[in-house]
Scaffold this motif. Structure first.
Motif, PDB file in Angstrom:
ATOM      1  N   TRP A 119       7.479  -4.148  -2.806  1.00  0.00           N
ATOM      2  CA  TRP A 119       6.795  -2.994  -2.217  1.00  0.00           C
ATOM      3  C   TRP A 119       5.363  -2.987  -2.704  1.00  0.00           C
ATOM      4  O   TRP A 119       5.098  -2.835  -3.899  1.00  0.00           O
ATOM      5  N   LEU A 139       1.495  -1.441  -1.309  1.00  0.00           N
ATOM      6  CA  LEU A 139       0.736  -0.727  -0.284  1.00  0.00           C
ATOM      7  C   LEU A 139      -0.765  -0.813  -0.485  1.00  0.00           C
ATOM      8  O   LEU A 139      -1.528  -0.440   0.412  1.00  0.00           O
ATOM      9  N   ASP A 162       7.870  -4.575   1.969  1.00  0.00           N
ATOM     10  CA  ASP A 162       7.562  -3.238   2.453  1.00  0.00           C
ATOM     11  C   ASP A 162       6.055  -3.044   2.266  1.00  0.00           C
ATOM     12  O   ASP A 162       5.562  -2.983   1.138  1.00  0.00           O
ATOM     13  N   ASP A 174       1.963  -1.677   4.143  1.00  0.00           N
ATOM     14  CA  ASP A 174       1.319  -0.613   4.913  1.00  0.00           C
ATOM     15  C   ASP A 174       1.187  -0.977   6.388  1.00  0.00           C
ATOM     16  O   ASP A 174       0.721  -2.067   6.739  1.00  0.00           O
ATOM     17  N   TYR A 220       5.235   0.676   6.283  1.00  0.00           N
ATOM     18  CA  TYR A 220       5.133   2.029   5.740  1.00  0.00           C
ATOM     19  C   TYR A 220       4.109   2.858   6.501  1.00  0.00           C
ATOM     20  O   TYR A 220       3.020   2.388   6.827  1.00  0.00           O
ATOM     21  N   SER A 269       3.030   7.405   6.647  1.00  0.00           N
ATOM     22  CA  SER A 269       3.431   8.769   6.304  1.00  0.00           C
ATOM     23  C   SER A 269       3.797   9.509   7.576  1.00  0.00           C
ATOM     24  O   SER A 269       2.983   9.618   8.505  1.00  0.00           O
ATOM     25  N   GLU A 298       9.266   2.484   7.241  1.00  0.00           N
ATOM     26  CA  GLU A 298       9.535   3.417   6.142  1.00  0.00           C
ATOM     27  C   GLU A 298       8.666   4.657   6.333  1.00  0.00           C
ATOM     28  O   GLU A 298       7.520   4.708   5.886  1.00  0.00           O
ATOM     29  N   ASP A 338       7.317   8.058   5.360  1.00  0.00           N
ATOM     30  CA  ASP A 338       7.253   8.761   4.080  1.00  0.00           C
ATOM     31  C   ASP A 338       7.078  10.268   4.274  1.00  0.00           C
ATOM     32  O   ASP A 338       6.784  10.744   5.356  1.00  0.00           O
ATOM     33  N   LYS A 350      13.407   7.942   3.322  1.00  0.00           N
ATOM     34  CA  LYS A 350      12.582   7.955   2.113  1.00  0.00           C
ATOM     35  C   LYS A 350      12.865   9.228   1.306  1.00  0.00           C
ATOM     36  O   LYS A 350      12.617  10.336   1.781  1.00  0.00           O
TER      37      LYS A 350
END
Length: 287
Positions: A58, A60, A74, A76, A98, A100, A159, A161, A200
């Motif tokens: 992971w 980002l 994983d 961005d 990923y 948000s 993913e 968030d 998440k």
């Protein structure tokens, strides 16, 4: 009046319904057109699902280190070039992207698409971010577009968030019920596009959402004594990828050994990472 009401009810019946904490915020709450046509569950495209045995990396922020011998990266959604995603896949890895789904980040390219009424309180400790009203049709339109972006960039999964705004000081009238509706909306839209989707955090609703999501990404369940709740995912052969940030896990080998023993007991894929998720520190409990 009566005829108008009947007409309205008929119109509603003819459409598919898409659905209407913690103290300080850490990465457990954030690391960082037109509505899509409904697709029946029998018409959904097939999609990759991670296995219990899969391992992960992971990252980002910073220059992406693509050299880890893991099954899944994983990364961005916005910042990662298509060429990087393709190169990871050519090397045999699956890519989870990923973004948000519960906060507006003022540095994202689509930030101007959010309306003032879509946003609530700032996320404590995360400059430039505000909680989103996940009941908003406009917010959901933006999230559909982000999922479309994931498809166009070739991501295998996503993913989303910050999908526990109801359990935080969002400044918005969110509830457990509105959160379940929104999270299921995200899962349905991802699956309709052939994307695997992670739940998440949102540890209070694991049992309610396990059937909707393909795997889980968790932050700090060891630190907050929440790992036991993830048994509902592993019991359904759905892997749980966990990150821990406590400094003791990086600096104290004995503490890290205890952490990894607990991770093994709970069948979790645990990494010790920096809060910035920039690959400056990395310990894996699996190799």
């Amino acid at each position: 009046m009566f005829a108008s009401a009947l007409l309205l009810l008929a119109s509603i019946a003819g459409c598919r319904a898409w659905g209407a904490a913690t103290s300080s915020v850490t990465n457990r709450d954030k690391s960082r057109g037109n509505a899509s046509t409904a697709i029946s569950s029998t018409m959904r495209p097939s999609y990759w699902r991670p296995a219990l045995s899969d391992t992960w990396q992971w990252q980002l922020n910073g220059t992406l280190n693509t050299l880890y011998a893991v099954s899944i990266y994983d990364i961005d959604l916005f910042d990662t070039p298509v060429a990087t995603i393709k190169a990871l896949q050519v090397s045999g890895k699956k890519v989870v992207c990923y973004f948000s789904a519960g906060s507006a980040e003022n540095w994202r390219s689509d930030f101007s698409s959010f309306r003032a009424s879509d946003m609530g309180n700032a996320l404590s400790g995360w400059a430039g971010e505000r909680w989103l009203d996940t009941r908003s049709a406009n917010v959901r339109k933006i999230m559909r577009a982000r999922l479309d972006l994931a498809v166009s960039k070739g991501c295998n999964g996503v993913e989303p968030d910050n999908v526990d705004g109801y359990a935080n000081n969002s400044g918005l009238p969110l509830s457990a019920s509105t959160q379940l509706d929104y999270n299921r909306f995200l899962a349905r839209e991802a699956h309709n596009r052939g994307l695997a989707v992670a739940l998440k955090n949102d540890t209070r609703q694991l049992g309610d959402l396990v059937k909707d999501f393909d795997f889980a990404v968790n932050e700090q369940c060891h630190e907050y004594a929440e790992c036991g709740g993830y048994q509902v995912f592993t019991a359904h052969n759905k892997p749980v990828f966990n990150a821990e940030y406590a400094a003791s896990y990086s600096t104290n080998a004995a503490a890290r050994a205890t952490l990894c023993a607990n991770a093994s007991a709970h069948h979790l894929h645990t990494l010790v990472l920096p809060l910035a998720l920039d690959d400056s520190v990395r310990y894996s409990c699996e190799h």
